[in-house]
Motif scaffolding. Structure first.
Motif, PDB file in Angstrom:
ATOM      1  N   PRO A 153      37.919  37.573 -23.038  1.00  0.00           N
ATOM      2  CA  PRO A 153      39.128  38.015 -22.322  1.00  0.00           C
ATOM      3  C   PRO A 153      40.387  37.280 -22.793  1.00  0.00           C
ATOM      4  CG  PRO A 153      37.362  37.528 -20.767  1.00  0.00           C
ATOM      5  CD  PRO A 153      36.909  37.075 -22.117  1.00  0.00           C
ATOM      6  N   LEU A 154      40.245  36.027 -23.176  1.00  0.00           N
ATOM      7  CA  LEU A 154      41.389  35.272 -23.673  1.00  0.00           C
ATOM      8  C   LEU A 154      41.916  35.883 -24.968  1.00  0.00           C
ATOM      9  CD1 LEU A 154      43.276  32.837 -23.371  1.00  0.00           C
ATOM     10  CD2 LEU A 154      41.565  31.483 -24.602  1.00  0.00           C
ATOM     11  N   LEU A 155      41.026  36.223 -25.872  1.00  0.00           N
ATOM     12  CA  LEU A 155      41.438  36.861 -27.124  1.00  0.00           C
ATOM     13  C   LEU A 155      42.071  38.226 -26.857  1.00  0.00           C
ATOM     14  CD1 LEU A 155      38.450  35.903 -29.453  1.00  0.00           C
ATOM     15  CD2 LEU A 155      40.779  34.966 -29.496  1.00  0.00           C
ATOM     16  N   ASP A 156      41.513  38.962 -25.895  1.00  0.00           N
ATOM     17  CA  ASP A 156      42.107  40.253 -25.515  1.00  0.00           C
ATOM     18  C   ASP A 156      43.525  40.053 -24.986  1.00  0.00           C
ATOM     19  OD1 ASP A 156      39.763  41.589 -26.223  1.00  0.00           O
ATOM     20  OD2 ASP A 156      39.017  41.691 -24.154  1.00  0.00           O
ATOM     21  N   ASP A 157      43.712  39.031 -24.168  1.00  0.00           N
ATOM     22  CA  ASP A 157      45.047  38.727 -23.639  1.00  0.00           C
ATOM     23  C   ASP A 157      46.018  38.385 -24.761  1.00  0.00           C
ATOM     24  OD1 ASP A 157      44.290  39.197 -21.021  1.00  0.00           O
ATOM     25  OD2 ASP A 157      44.160  37.075 -20.475  1.00  0.00           O
ATOM     26  N   PHE A 158      45.579  37.554 -25.693  1.00  0.00           N
ATOM     27  CA  PHE A 158      46.444  37.211 -26.828  1.00  0.00           C
ATOM     28  C   PHE A 158      46.832  38.477 -27.599  1.00  0.00           C
ATOM     29  CE2 PHE A 158      44.918  32.663 -26.747  1.00  0.00           C
ATOM     30  CZ  PHE A 158      46.174  32.091 -26.604  1.00  0.00           C
TER      31      PHE A 158
ATOM     32  N   MET B  32      40.674  24.290 -29.855  1.00  0.00           N
ATOM     33  CA  MET B  32      41.925  24.241 -29.096  1.00  0.00           C
ATOM     34  C   MET B  32      43.124  24.072 -30.019  1.00  0.00           C
ATOM     35  SD  MET B  32      41.560  24.850 -25.937  1.00  0.00           S
ATOM     36  CE  MET B  32      43.094  24.281 -25.270  1.00  0.00           C
ATOM     37  N   ALA B  33      42.936  23.428 -31.151  1.00  0.00           N
ATOM     38  CA  ALA B  33      44.035  23.254 -32.108  1.00  0.00           C
ATOM     39  C   ALA B  33      44.491  24.600 -32.671  1.00  0.00           C
ATOM     40  CB  ALA B  33      43.601  22.327 -33.242  1.00  0.00           C
ATOM     41  N   THR B  34      43.648  25.597 -32.601  1.00  0.00           N
ATOM     42  CA  THR B  34      44.007  26.949 -33.026  1.00  0.00           C
ATOM     43  C   THR B  34      44.660  27.714 -31.886  1.00  0.00           C
ATOM     44  OG1 THR B  34      42.165  26.978 -34.592  1.00  0.00           O
ATOM     45  CG2 THR B  34      43.081  29.108 -33.967  1.00  0.00           C
ATOM     46  N   LEU B  35      44.146  27.546 -30.678  1.00  0.00           N
ATOM     47  CA  LEU B  35      44.653  28.279 -29.521  1.00  0.00           C
ATOM     48  C   LEU B  35      46.038  27.819 -29.075  1.00  0.00           C
ATOM     49  CD1 LEU B  35      41.458  28.434 -27.273  1.00  0.00           C
ATOM     50  CD2 LEU B  35      42.461  30.296 -28.593  1.00  0.00           C
ATOM     51  N   MET B  36      46.303  26.532 -29.146  1.00  0.00           N
ATOM     52  CA  MET B  36      47.563  25.992 -28.608  1.00  0.00           C
ATOM     53  C   MET B  36      48.800  26.560 -29.300  1.00  0.00           C
ATOM     54  SD  MET B  36      46.959  24.503 -25.894  1.00  0.00           S
ATOM     55  CE  MET B  36      48.638  24.005 -25.604  1.00  0.00           C
ATOM     56  N   PRO B  37      48.842  26.671 -30.625  1.00  0.00           N
ATOM     57  CA  PRO B  37      50.034  27.283 -31.242  1.00  0.00           C
ATOM     58  C   PRO B  37      50.239  28.739 -30.804  1.00  0.00           C
ATOM     59  CG  PRO B  37      48.793  26.061 -32.878  1.00  0.00           C
ATOM     60  CD  PRO B  37      47.951  26.105 -31.643  1.00  0.00           C
TER      61      PRO B  37
ATOM     62  N   LYS C 287      53.630  38.295 -35.984  1.00  0.00           N
ATOM     63  CA  LYS C 287      52.742  39.090 -36.852  1.00  0.00           C
ATOM     64  C   LYS C 287      51.620  38.220 -37.419  1.00  0.00           C
ATOM     65  CE  LYS C 287      56.164  42.504 -38.413  1.00  0.00           C
ATOM     66  NZ  LYS C 287      56.932  42.974 -39.587  1.00  0.00           N
ATOM     67  N   GLN C 288      51.962  37.012 -37.859  1.00  0.00           N
ATOM     68  CA  GLN C 288      50.953  36.091 -38.400  1.00  0.00           C
ATOM     69  C   GLN C 288      49.925  35.725 -37.321  1.00  0.00           C
ATOM     70  OE1 GLN C 288      50.398  34.913 -41.530  1.00  0.00           O
ATOM     71  NE2 GLN C 288      48.608  33.870 -40.717  1.00  0.00           N
ATOM     72  N   ALA C 289      50.411  35.446 -36.126  1.00  0.00           N
ATOM     73  CA  ALA C 289      49.504  35.097 -35.030  1.00  0.00           C
ATOM     74  C   ALA C 289      48.604  36.284 -34.677  1.00  0.00           C
ATOM     75  CB  ALA C 289      50.306  34.642 -33.814  1.00  0.00           C
ATOM     76  N   GLN C 290      49.161  37.489 -34.711  1.00  0.00           N
ATOM     77  CA  GLN C 290      48.347  38.688 -34.464  1.00  0.00           C
ATOM     78  C   GLN C 290      47.195  38.772 -35.457  1.00  0.00           C
ATOM     79  OE1 GLN C 290      51.365  41.921 -34.380  1.00  0.00           O
ATOM     80  NE2 GLN C 290      50.194  42.674 -32.648  1.00  0.00           N
ATOM     81  N   GLU C 291      47.498  38.535 -36.715  1.00  0.00           N
ATOM     82  CA  GLU C 291      46.447  38.573 -37.744  1.00  0.00           C
ATOM     83  C   GLU C 291      45.389  37.500 -37.473  1.00  0.00           C
ATOM     84  OE1 GLU C 291      48.150  38.352 -41.664  1.00  0.00           O
ATOM     85  OE2 GLU C 291      49.518  40.015 -41.270  1.00  0.00           O
ATOM     86  N   GLU C 292      45.834  36.321 -37.088  1.00  0.00           N
ATOM     87  CA  GLU C 292      44.897  35.234 -36.793  1.00  0.00           C
ATOM     88  C   GLU C 292      44.009  35.576 -35.605  1.00  0.00           C
ATOM     89  OE1 GLU C 292      47.412  31.837 -36.235  1.00  0.00           O
ATOM     90  OE2 GLU C 292      47.966  31.742 -38.354  1.00  0.00           O
TER      91      GLU C 292
END
Length: 112
Positions: free
Chosen positions: A18-23, A79-84, A55-60
């Motif tokens: 669900p977190l990834l869906d929210d992002f 978490m180092a990936t999620l925080m940005p 756009k970059q974050a969307q791809e990630e």
């Protein structure tokens, strides 16, 4: 309250999916907003730079979700990936709130 009977993969699916869906949802909204609105309080270069970061974050996020799905929820995300991602969304929300403060009629047009 968390169910202590959930296995680690089940827990990851319960929380991370669900977190990834929210992002994905919020980055898509932010991208649409930045592509369709002219923000008078930002230079066009600042707006373009923010849009490129989104756009970059969307791809990630899409890549992370594909990996998560391909491994059937066996892989977590640091978490180092999620925080940005979270910080970028916070910045986008602040920009959108400021825009709506400056353009109150825009709220009625787009329903946000």
């Amino acid at each position: 309250m968390r169910d202590s009977n959930l296995s680690e993969p089940e827990l990851l699916k319960t929380i991370l999916q669900p977190l990834l869906d929210d992002f994905q949802y919020w980055f898509a909204r932010s991208r649409n907003f930045l592509e369709t609105e002219q923000l008078n309080f930002m230079s066009s270069q600042e707006q373009s730079a923010l849009l490129e970061r989104v756009k970059q974050a969307q791809e990630e996020v899409n890549t992370a979700k594909m990996l998560f799905t391909a491994t059937e929820g066996q892989v977590g995300i640091d978490m180092a990936t999620l925080m940005p991602w979270h910080q970028l969304l916070s910045q986008c929300w602040k920009v959108a709130m400021y825009f709506r403060t400056e353009n109150p009629s825009s709220q009625q047009q787009d329903g946000r």
